[in-house]
Design a protein around this motif. Sequence first.
Motif, mmCIF file in Angstrom:
data_model
loop_
_atom_site.group_PDB
_atom_site.id
_atom_site.type_symbol
_atom_site.label_atom_id
_atom_site.label_comp_id
_atom_site.label_asym_id
_atom_site.label_seq_id
_atom_site.Cartn_x
_atom_site.Cartn_y
_atom_site.Cartn_z
ATOM 1 N N GLY A 17 0.629 -1.304 0.258
ATOM 2 C CA GLY A 17 -0.197 0.109 -0.298
ATOM 3 C C GLY A 17 0.940 1.256 0.089
ATOM 4 O O GLY A 17 0.121 2.744 -0.014
ATOM 5 N N THR A 18 2.889 1.136 0.461
ATOM 6 C CA THR A 18 2.650 2.526 0.638
ATOM 7 C C THR A 18 4.254 2.121 -1.041
ATOM 8 O O THR A 18 4.935 3.223 -0.089
ATOM 9 C CB THR A 18 3.618 2.412 1.623
ATOM 10 O OG1 THR A 18 4.713 0.824 1.949
ATOM 11 C CG2 THR A 18 2.844 2.522 3.061
ATOM 12 N N ARG A 19 3.890 1.016 -1.375
ATOM 13 C CA ARG A 19 4.588 1.303 -2.768
ATOM 14 C C ARG A 19 4.502 2.133 -4.063
ATOM 15 O O ARG A 19 3.392 2.948 -4.361
ATOM 16 C CB ARG A 19 5.001 -0.066 -3.431
ATOM 17 C CG ARG A 19 5.812 -0.893 -1.992
ATOM 18 C CD ARG A 19 6.268 -1.782 -3.385
ATOM 19 N NE ARG A 19 6.144 -3.155 -1.792
ATOM 20 C CZ ARG A 19 6.383 -4.323 -2.481
ATOM 21 N NH1 ARG A 19 6.007 -4.881 -4.016
ATOM 22 N NH2 ARG A 19 6.434 -5.583 -1.334
ATOM 23 N N SER A 20 4.728 2.960 -4.547
ATOM 24 C CA SER A 20 5.124 4.084 -5.922
ATOM 25 C C SER A 20 4.479 3.099 -6.556
ATOM 26 O O SER A 20 4.697 2.101 -7.149
ATOM 27 C CB SER A 20 6.456 4.409 -6.096
ATOM 28 O OG SER A 20 5.820 5.883 -6.904
ATOM 29 N N GLY A 21 2.445 2.971 -7.326
ATOM 30 C CA GLY A 21 2.738 3.006 -8.730
ATOM 31 C C GLY A 21 1.445 1.368 -7.775
ATOM 32 O O GLY A 21 1.502 0.666 -8.443
ATOM 33 N N MET A 22 1.711 0.555 -6.441
ATOM 34 C CA MET A 22 1.094 -0.183 -5.952
ATOM 35 C C MET A 22 0.492 -0.142 -5.225
ATOM 36 O O MET A 22 -0.273 -1.240 -4.395
ATOM 37 C CB MET A 22 2.865 -1.104 -5.411
ATOM 38 C CG MET A 22 3.734 -1.788 -6.080
ATOM 39 S SD MET A 22 3.363 -2.666 -7.755
ATOM 40 C CE MET A 22 2.584 -4.001 -6.461
ATOM 41 N N ASN A 23 -0.004 0.965 -4.991
ATOM 42 C CA ASN A 23 -1.133 1.029 -4.101
ATOM 43 C C ASN A 23 -2.488 0.369 -4.390
ATOM 44 O O ASN A 23 -3.310 0.383 -3.157
ATOM 45 C CB ASN A 23 -1.705 2.811 -3.711
ATOM 46 C CG ASN A 23 -1.731 3.719 -4.963
ATOM 47 O OD1 ASN A 23 -2.458 2.920 -6.126
ATOM 48 N ND2 ASN A 23 -2.375 4.767 -4.357
ATOM 49 N N LYS A 24 -3.306 0.223 -5.651
ATOM 50 C CA LYS A 24 -3.662 -0.690 -5.662
ATOM 51 C C LYS A 24 -3.834 -2.116 -5.641
ATOM 52 O O LYS A 24 -3.431 -2.456 -6.706
ATOM 53 C CB LYS A 24 -5.234 0.384 -6.981
ATOM 54 C CG LYS A 24 -5.190 1.820 -7.307
ATOM 55 C CD LYS A 24 -5.486 2.385 -8.020
ATOM 56 C CE LYS A 24 -6.018 3.458 -8.546
ATOM 57 N NZ LYS A 24 -7.151 4.080 -9.131
ATOM 58 N N PRO A 25 -5.066 -3.130 -5.250
ATOM 59 C CA PRO A 25 -4.975 -4.151 -5.698
ATOM 60 C C PRO A 25 -5.282 -4.235 -6.608
ATOM 61 O O PRO A 25 -5.718 -4.131 -7.820
ATOM 62 C CB PRO A 25 -6.066 -4.498 -4.307
ATOM 63 C CG PRO A 25 -6.282 -3.243 -3.559
ATOM 64 C CD PRO A 25 -5.758 -2.392 -4.390
ATOM 65 N N THR A 26 -4.200 -6.082 -7.277
ATOM 66 C CA THR A 26 -4.879 -6.232 -8.392
ATOM 67 C C THR A 26 -5.869 -6.841 -8.800
ATOM 68 O O THR A 26 -5.959 -7.261 -9.590
ATOM 69 C CB THR A 26 -3.023 -7.198 -8.462
ATOM 70 O OG1 THR A 26 -2.547 -6.185 -9.027
ATOM 71 C CG2 THR A 26 -3.559 -7.964 -10.679
#
Length: 84
Positions: A9-18
């Motif tokens: 949730g805190t990674r850049s570009g990775m805040n939306k679940p797949t």
Amino acid sequence: MSNQQNNPGTRSGMNKPTMFGYVVRPIGNSGKSSWNKIAAAWAHKDGQGFEVRMDAVPVDGRLVLRAAAEDDQPLVENDGPAPS
């Protein structure tokens, strides 16, 4: 590794679940089901797996994973019909 690196949730570009995970239970003999969102999954950068965060564990051990749609909301309780 820091906690920030382990938290998708805190990674850049990775805040939306797949993907989102649901417990699906039949409603009586009506042929209808109740879908309750209990999990979210983020794809690993290398594409070889997922990190799954769960708010609950299904009693029957069955978790249904569905690809997250653009309009999906973050992990919240959902007693509505199956996602389209």
